[in-house]
Design an enzyme around this catalytic site. Structure first.
Site, short mmCIF file in Angstrom:
data_model
loop_
_atom_site.label_atom_id
_atom_site.label_comp_id
_atom_site.label_asym_id
_atom_site.label_seq_id
_atom_site.Cartn_x
_atom_site.Cartn_y
_atom_site.Cartn_z
N GLY A 98 -43.61 54.53 31.77
CA GLY A 98 -42.73 53.50 32.33
C GLY A 98 -41.33 54.05 32.51
O GLY A 98 -40.34 53.31 32.44
N LYS A 129 -29.54 45.99 15.39
CA LYS A 129 -28.16 45.60 15.66
C LYS A 129 -27.41 45.55 14.34
O LYS A 129 -27.95 45.04 13.35
CB LYS A 129 -28.12 44.25 16.36
CG LYS A 129 -28.76 44.33 17.73
CD LYS A 129 -28.31 43.24 18.65
CE LYS A 129 -28.97 43.42 20.01
NZ LYS A 129 -28.14 43.12 21.11
N HIS A 176 -37.17 38.51 18.99
CA HIS A 176 -35.80 38.63 18.48
C HIS A 176 -35.41 37.44 17.60
O HIS A 176 -34.89 37.60 16.50
CB HIS A 176 -34.80 38.72 19.64
CG HIS A 176 -35.08 39.85 20.59
ND1 HIS A 176 -35.64 41.03 20.19
CD2 HIS A 176 -34.86 40.00 21.93
CE1 HIS A 176 -35.76 41.84 21.23
NE2 HIS A 176 -35.30 41.24 22.30
N LYS A 199 -30.89 32.49 29.92
CA LYS A 199 -30.30 33.43 30.88
C LYS A 199 -29.34 32.63 31.77
O LYS A 199 -29.47 31.42 31.88
CB LYS A 199 -31.38 34.04 31.76
CG LYS A 199 -32.44 34.79 30.97
CD LYS A 199 -32.43 36.26 31.31
CE LYS A 199 -33.49 37.03 30.57
NZ LYS A 199 -33.00 38.00 29.60
N LEU A 217 -35.99 49.39 31.43
CA LEU A 217 -35.73 49.70 30.03
C LEU A 217 -35.38 51.18 29.86
O LEU A 217 -34.44 51.54 29.14
CB LEU A 217 -36.96 49.35 29.18
CG LEU A 217 -36.82 49.65 27.70
CD1 LEU A 217 -35.90 48.65 27.02
CD2 LEU A 217 -38.18 49.64 27.02
N GLY A 260 -38.75 52.55 34.94
CA GLY A 260 -38.42 51.12 34.76
C GLY A 260 -37.02 50.88 34.23
O GLY A 260 -36.29 51.81 33.87
C1 BG6 Z 1 -34.89 42.17 25.72
C2 BG6 Z 1 -35.36 41.09 26.66
O1 BG6 Z 1 -35.80 42.36 24.69
O2 BG6 Z 1 -33.64 41.78 25.16
C3 BG6 Z 1 -34.33 40.82 27.73
O3 BG6 Z 1 -36.57 41.50 27.25
C4 BG6 Z 1 -32.98 40.53 27.12
O4 BG6 Z 1 -34.73 39.75 28.57
C5 BG6 Z 1 -32.61 41.62 26.12
O5 BG6 Z 1 -32.02 40.49 28.17
C6 BG6 Z 1 -31.35 41.25 25.36
O6 BG6 Z 1 -31.00 42.34 24.57
P1 BG6 Z 1 -29.48 42.56 24.19
O7 BG6 Z 1 -29.50 43.71 23.25
O8 BG6 Z 1 -28.73 42.82 25.47
O9 BG6 Z 1 -29.03 41.27 23.55
#
Ligand code: BG6
Length: 465
Positions: free
Chosen positions: A10, A183, A241, A324, A15, A13
């Site tokens: 990937g 984090k 998360h 979002k 990521l 992509g």
């Molecule tokens: C990812 C999600 O895991 O985390 C995304 O797939 C999201 O949709 C992102 O935007 C947010 O991560 P961070 O570190 O920018 O808060």
């Protein structure tokens, strides 16, 4: 760390470009990846150079000479379909040739940076073609496989993927990751709780009124419509998360602050969570995003009330909100304490104390207390005791994916989510999805749908801003 092949499935992509390549460059710059090659593949018809050019804009400060060396170690093979055996064999051959060229070969970090729809089939093909081997078959080296979240689409598919993986690999080789665990301030929650004697005695339903977890994002799904439309906020953000943040807040004290003990306590806490109420939203204009179904009912926003039925948390609601296209990007946790019985003659009730843990974009925590208003004997003003992590350690703080990759290279499992945690989290998400909650529209840049107000009123939630 020397002699590693970083294999990215990937690699063309989002990521890979936004997070993985910038993190690899940062590690390379810090000389933590002195001898390595990066070999990526995907179906996408592009080149290593094009991928690097796009990734460069997410790197920050670039040292051109160093970037040049870094780029020379990055390879890409287009036209590789992750479910075609012949393609994986061709790619494996390509990896071997590059490894030979660089004198590498017995350490492979394989990153699955794509949707979990293909995890099972690719795992099977990696095992079959020996691109990745079981630990005992890799003498004097290792093969480690990283699976991005979300791990599956529901409990049944997660179990199926896990079965495929367990057939070919040992648990110690498997890295089911969640970058929120890397984090700084998420990592700090356990330390804050268990190394300060002023918090842990108060950390239960006798003193805590409610917990609020807010993960707002200002950006839309831009460029990720195809993936996102199949997942939505519940599966993309809440299942992983947010559930991990709840687990860190709710877990019992581990016997040691070490990976295995913390993971056991996170999993133990998650089993008590159950759904109480929820509301979903979709931002206006979402259906026009590339890759999104024009009739899509996928949620891009969710607000939930959940509860943990155990002696510590019974009666304490956990309120969760994520979306979002919000006003601003903010990841924050508020621990709202109960109000004290007010002994003042006037000025009652006094504001509740609360502890705010800021995770993003700036990191730190603040404890809000009450103090006497200067010049008055009875009036109260809220005061803040603040620790600004970002102000003190901005330069010294590595990005989440840097920490994550470093942990995998070291072979430590702190940032890895154990399968029992994933199972508990899916159970809750499956339960919520089965309710077929209505999805309300909301304007971009707002706080969510207008029905959100009713939801908040129904639960008497005073969201902290
Ligand atoms: C990812 C999600 O895991 O985390 C995304 O797939 C999201 O949709 C992102 O935007 C947010 O991560 P961070 O570190 O920018 O808060």
């Amino acid at each position: 760390m020397v002699g590693v092949s970083l294999i990215i499935f990937g690699a063309a992509g989002d990521l890979a470009k936004r997070k993985l390549i910038p993190a690899l460059y940062a590690l390379f710059k810090q000389k933590k990846l002195s001898s390595c090659v990066m070999v990526g593949c995907a179906i996408t018809n592009t080149t290593a150079q094009e991928i690097l050019n796009e990734a460069k804009s997410f790197v920050g400060e670039v040292d051109d000479a160093l970037w040049h060396v870094f780029s020379s170690l990055f390879y890409y093979q287009a036209g590789i379909h992750f479910t075609r055996e012949a393609d994986i064999e061709i790619f494996h051959q390509y990896v071997c040739e590059i490894e030979q060229l660089h004198g590498l070969g017995n350490k492979r970090l394989i990153y699955c940076a794509f949707s979990s729809d293909y995890f099972c089939e690719l795992t099977h093909l990696m095992g079959k073609t020996k691109l990745a081997q079981r630990s005992c078959e890799v003498p004097l080296g290792w093969h480690r496989i990283v699976y991005e979240k979300p791990f599956g689409k529901d409990l049944a598919s997660a179990r199926e993927i896990n079965r495929c993986i367990a057939y070919y690999f040992d648990e110690e080789q498997i890295y089911r990751i969640d970058h929120y665990l890397t984090k700084e301030l998420a990592g700090n929650i356990a330390l804050l709780r268990f190394t300060n004697c002023i918090f842990e005695p108060l950390w239960d339903n006798r003193y805590i009124d409610n917990v609020q977890i807010i993960v707002d994002e200002s950006y839309t799904v831009s460029g990720r419509g195809l993936y996102y439309d199949k997942y939505g906020a519940l599966r993309d953000m809440v299942q992983n998360h947010i559930m991990e943040l709840i687990a860190l807040i709710a877990m019992e004290p581990p016997t040691k602050l070490e990976a295995e003990q913390i993971r056991s306590e996170r999993a133990y806490a998650l089993q008590f969570i159950h759904y109480v109420d929820g509301i979903l939203g979709q931002y206006q204009g979402y259906r026009d995003e590339p890759g999104v179904d024009p009739d899509s009912t996928t949620e891009t926003w969710a607000s939930l009330a959940v509860a943990l039925e155990n002696p510590r948390w019974s009666g304490v609601p956990f309120y969760v909100r994520t979306g979002k296209a919000m006003q601003k990007k903010e990841t924050v946790i508020h621990i709202v304490f109960k109000s004290v019985e007010c002994l003042l003659v006037h000025g009652c009730p006094v504001p509740a104390n609360y502890l705010t843990i800021r995770i993003d974009p700036d990191a730190g925590f603040t404890l809000y207390l009450n103090a006497k208003k200067p010049g008055s004997m009875q009036d109260i003003i809220p005061v803040a005791m603040d620790f600004c992590h970002s102000c003190l350690y901005a330069q010294a703080t590595p990005r989440p994916y840097e920490i994550l990759l470093e942990e995998v290279l070291r072979g430590t499992q702190t940032v890895v989510v154990r399968f029992d945690e994933i199972e508990h989290a899916w159970r809750i998400i499956d339960e919520i999805r089965a309710k077929n909650l209505p999805v309300y529209q909301y304007a971009q840049g707002s706080c969510g749908p207008k029905e959100f107000q009713e939801f908040s009123q129904r639960h008497g939630i005073g969201w902290r801003s």
